[in-house]
Design a protein around this motif. Structure first.
Motif, PDB file in Angstrom:
ATOM      1  N   ALA A  69      -4.767  72.314  -5.059  1.00 48.77           N
ATOM      2  CA  ALA A  69      -3.898  73.020  -6.002  1.00 48.77           C
ATOM      3  C   ALA A  69      -2.977  72.058  -6.740  1.00 48.77           C
ATOM      4  N   ALA A  70      -2.415  71.077  -6.018  1.00 49.81           N
ATOM      5  CA  ALA A  70      -1.518  70.103  -6.647  1.00 49.81           C
ATOM      6  C   ALA A  70      -2.264  69.245  -7.660  1.00 49.81           C
ATOM      7  N   GLN A  71      -3.477  68.809  -7.308  1.00 50.13           N
ATOM      8  CA  GLN A  71      -4.253  67.977  -8.224  1.00 50.13           C
ATOM      9  C   GLN A  71      -4.646  68.748  -9.477  1.00 50.13           C
ATOM     10  N   LEU A  72      -5.135  69.971  -9.310  1.00 49.56           N
ATOM     11  CA  LEU A  72      -5.533  70.777 -10.471  1.00 49.56           C
ATOM     12  C   LEU A  72      -4.336  71.072 -11.366  1.00 49.56           C
ATOM     13  N   SER A  73      -3.208  71.403 -10.765  1.00 48.97           N
ATOM     14  CA  SER A  73      -2.001  71.706 -11.538  1.00 48.97           C
ATOM     15  C   SER A  73      -1.541  70.495 -12.331  1.00 48.97           C
ATOM     16  N   ALA A  74      -1.567  69.325 -11.696  1.00 53.67           N
ATOM     17  CA  ALA A  74      -1.145  68.107 -12.381  1.00 53.67           C
ATOM     18  C   ALA A  74      -2.065  67.791 -13.557  1.00 53.67           C
ATOM     19  N   TYR A  79      -0.870  65.385 -16.408  1.00 52.55           N
ATOM     20  CA  TYR A  79      -0.391  64.320 -15.536  1.00 52.55           C
ATOM     21  C   TYR A  79      -1.548  63.764 -14.712  1.00 52.55           C
ATOM     22  N   HIS A  80      -1.330  62.567 -14.158  1.00 58.55           N
ATOM     23  CA  HIS A  80      -2.336  61.967 -13.280  1.00 58.55           C
ATOM     24  C   HIS A  80      -1.918  62.176 -11.834  1.00 58.55           C
ATOM     25  N   TYR A  81      -2.839  62.663 -11.017  1.00 58.22           N
ATOM     26  CA  TYR A  81      -2.594  62.877  -9.591  1.00 58.22           C
ATOM     27  C   TYR A  81      -3.148  61.685  -8.818  1.00 58.22           C
ATOM     28  N   ALA A  82      -2.308  61.038  -8.034  1.00 56.62           N
ATOM     29  CA  ALA A  82      -2.742  59.911  -7.198  1.00 56.62           C
ATOM     30  C   ALA A  82      -2.618  60.324  -5.738  1.00 56.62           C
ATOM     31  N   ASN A  83      -3.726  60.319  -4.998  1.00 64.09           N
ATOM     32  CA  ASN A  83      -3.663  60.696  -3.593  1.00 64.09           C
ATOM     33  C   ASN A  83      -3.180  59.520  -2.744  1.00 64.09           C
ATOM     34  N   ALA A  84      -3.099  59.730  -1.433  1.00 59.49           N
ATOM     35  CA  ALA A  84      -2.565  58.699  -0.546  1.00 59.49           C
ATOM     36  C   ALA A  84      -3.350  57.394  -0.635  1.00 59.49           C
ATOM     37  N   GLU A  85      -4.682  57.504  -0.708  1.00 59.65           N
ATOM     38  CA  GLU A  85      -5.503  56.302  -0.788  1.00 59.65           C
ATOM     39  C   GLU A  85      -5.235  55.540  -2.077  1.00 59.65           C
ATOM     40  N   ASP A  86      -5.032  56.265  -3.177  1.00 64.36           N
ATOM     41  CA  ASP A  86      -4.713  55.619  -4.450  1.00 64.36           C
ATOM     42  C   ASP A  86      -3.398  54.850  -4.356  1.00 64.36           C
ATOM     43  N   PHE A 126       1.345  62.018  -1.896  1.00 67.09           N
ATOM     44  CA  PHE A 126       0.690  61.868  -3.193  1.00 67.09           C
ATOM     45  C   PHE A 126       1.731  61.526  -4.244  1.00 67.09           C
ATOM     46  N   ALA A 127       1.260  61.167  -5.423  1.00 65.32           N
ATOM     47  CA  ALA A 127       2.152  60.824  -6.530  1.00 65.32           C
ATOM     48  C   ALA A 127       1.669  61.524  -7.790  1.00 65.32           C
ATOM     49  N   ILE A 128       2.606  61.839  -8.656  1.00 64.38           N
ATOM     50  CA  ILE A 128       2.310  62.401  -9.970  1.00 64.38           C
ATOM     51  C   ILE A 128       2.782  61.381 -11.004  1.00 64.38           C
ATOM     52  N   GLU A 129       1.878  60.975 -11.885  1.00 62.07           N
ATOM     53  CA  GLU A 129       2.202  59.987 -12.908  1.00 62.07           C
ATOM     54  C   GLU A 129       2.124  60.620 -14.286  1.00 62.07           C
ATOM     55  N   SER A 130       3.164  60.377 -15.098  1.00 59.32           N
ATOM     56  CA  SER A 130       3.175  60.900 -16.461  1.00 59.32           C
ATOM     57  C   SER A 130       2.378  59.975 -17.366  1.00 59.32           C
ATOM     58  N   GLN A 135       6.440  57.614 -12.416  1.00 58.70           N
ATOM     59  CA  GLN A 135       5.769  58.127 -11.221  1.00 58.70           C
ATOM     60  C   GLN A 135       6.770  58.755 -10.267  1.00 58.70           C
ATOM     61  N   ARG A 136       6.399  59.889  -9.702  1.00 61.47           N
ATOM     62  CA  ARG A 136       7.207  60.536  -8.667  1.00 61.47           C
ATOM     63  C   ARG A 136       6.325  60.745  -7.453  1.00 61.47           C
ATOM     64  N   ASN A 137       6.814  60.299  -6.299  1.00 59.97           N
ATOM     65  CA  ASN A 137       6.049  60.363  -5.061  1.00 59.97           C
ATOM     66  C   ASN A 137       6.483  61.565  -4.228  1.00 59.97           C
ATOM     67  N   PHE A 138       5.537  62.126  -3.474  1.00 56.51           N
ATOM     68  CA  PHE A 138       5.819  63.314  -2.680  1.00 56.51           C
ATOM     69  C   PHE A 138       5.283  63.171  -1.260  1.00 56.51           C
ATOM     70  N   PHE A 139       6.066  63.623  -0.300  1.00 53.88           N
ATOM     71  CA  PHE A 139       5.628  63.828   1.076  1.00 53.88           C
ATOM     72  C   PHE A 139       5.647  65.332   1.307  1.00 53.88           C
ATOM     73  N   VAL A 140       4.604  65.849   1.911  1.00 57.34           N
ATOM     74  CA  VAL A 140       4.503  67.293   2.135  1.00 57.34           C
ATOM     75  C   VAL A 140       4.265  67.569   3.611  1.00 57.34           C
ATOM     76  N   GLU A 141       4.996  68.532   4.128  1.00 55.34           N
ATOM     77  CA  GLU A 141       4.795  69.024   5.490  1.00 55.34           C
ATOM     78  C   GLU A 141       4.323  70.477   5.376  1.00 55.34           C
ATOM     79  N   ILE A 142       3.171  70.771   5.926  1.00 51.69           N
ATOM     80  CA  ILE A 142       2.628  72.127   5.896  1.00 51.69           C
ATOM     81  C   ILE A 142       2.936  72.824   7.218  1.00 51.69           C
ATOM     82  N   ASP A 143       3.612  73.963   7.135  1.00 55.54           N
ATOM     83  CA  ASP A 143       3.868  74.770   8.321  1.00 55.54           C
ATOM     84  C   ASP A 143       3.288  76.151   8.076  1.00 55.54           C
ATOM     85  N   ARG A 144       2.465  76.612   8.962  1.00 58.59           N
ATOM     86  CA  ARG A 144       1.794  77.903   8.807  1.00 58.59           C
ATOM     87  C   ARG A 144       2.599  79.040   9.436  1.00 58.59           C
TER      88      ARG A 144
END
Length: 198
Positions: A69-74, A79-86, A126-130, A135-144
Motif C-alpha cells: 500500500a505504501a509503495q503504490l501510494s507513493a 514519489y519514489h519508494y525505497a525499501n529497506a534493501e534499497d 522504507f524511504a520516500i523520495e521526492s 528523502q524522508r525515512n520511516f520505521f513502521v511497527e505493525i500491531d494487530r
C-alpha cells in the motif's frame, strides 16, 4: 425450479481463495547464498517454517499489505519508494557499515526514575523520495491489536513503551553530532505504530 441468488459482496468475499503464503526453505536459502546474499547461513529453514504459527503468519501478511500500500501510494503520487534493501545498498553497505540487521538499535528510556535499555527492530523500514531528491525515512511497527496500550510493568512490551522508545531515539539522534540532522517523529493509529525520520 429453484433460483440462484445473484452474487453480492458478501458471497463474493466468502468465495475468495485464501492468500498464498510462501516461505524460504533450505534449498532456496542455499541458492541465495550462492548468489551472494548476506545473513542466510546457519539457519535451519525447514524447522523455522514449521515453528511459524498463525499469529506470526498473519503478522507477516499485515507487513506485506502495508508495504504494498505504501509503495503504490507513493508511486501514484509521483514519489519514489525505497525499501529497506534499497536504503542499505545506497548508504550503509556503500559505507561498509552493514552488520546483521542495520535497522536494529538500542535506546535508553527513563520511566518513573528508572532507566530501561530497550532494543528496537522495526517491522518495516522504507524511504520516500521526492522528484527533487528530498528523502524522508520511516520505521513502521505493525500491531494487530494484540499488544496492550500500556502496562504497569514498563519492562514488558506495550504501545506506550514502543512510542517512548522511538521518541527517546529521536532525542538521542537529534542531539548527537554525527546524526547529520536525523530526527524521528512518532504517531499511532488503532493497529499501527509508525516512527519516521529524516
Amino acid at each position: 425450479m429453484s433460483t440462484v441468488p445473484a452474487p453480492n459482496s458478501t458471497t463474493i468475499r466468502q468465495r475468495a481463495p485464501p492468500p498464498m503464503v510462501y516461505a524460504l526453505a533450505d534449498r532456496g536459502a542455499q541458492l541465495l547464498r550462492e548468489r551472494g546474499e548476506i545473513g542466510l547461513s546457519g539457519i535451519d529453514w525447514g524447522r523455522k517454517n514449521l515453528e511459524a504459527g498463525r499469529p506470526f503468519i498473519e503478522h507477516q501478511l499485515e507487513i506485506a499489505d502495508f508495504e504494498v500500500a505504501a509503495q503504490l501510494s507513493a508511486e501514484r503520487s509521483g514519489y519514489h519508494y525505497a525499501n529497506a534493501e534499497d536504503i542499505v545498498s545506497k548508504s550503509l553497505a556503500a559505507a561498509g557499515l552493514y552488520r546483521g540487521n542495520p535497522f536494529a538499535f538500542g535506546v535508553t528510556v527513563s520511566h518513573q526514575g528508572a532507566r530501561h535499555e530497550i532494543g528496537l527492530v522495526p517491522d518495516i523500514a522504507f524511504a520516500i523520495e521526492s522528484k527533487k531528491g528530498a528523502q524522508r525515512n520511516f520505521f513502521v511497527e505493525i500491531d494487530r491489536g494484540t499488544m496492550p496500550i500500556t502496562r504497569a510493568d514498563f519492562s514488558q512490551t506495550s504501545i506506550e513503551r514502543k512510542l517512548r522508545s522511538y521518541l527517546s531515539a529521536n532525542h538521542s539522534h537529534s542531539s548527537s553530532e554525527d546524526s547529520a540532522g536525523s530526527s524521528f517523529a512518532s504517531c499511532s493509529s488503532q493497529a499501527t505504530t509508525v516512527a519516521s525520520g529524516r
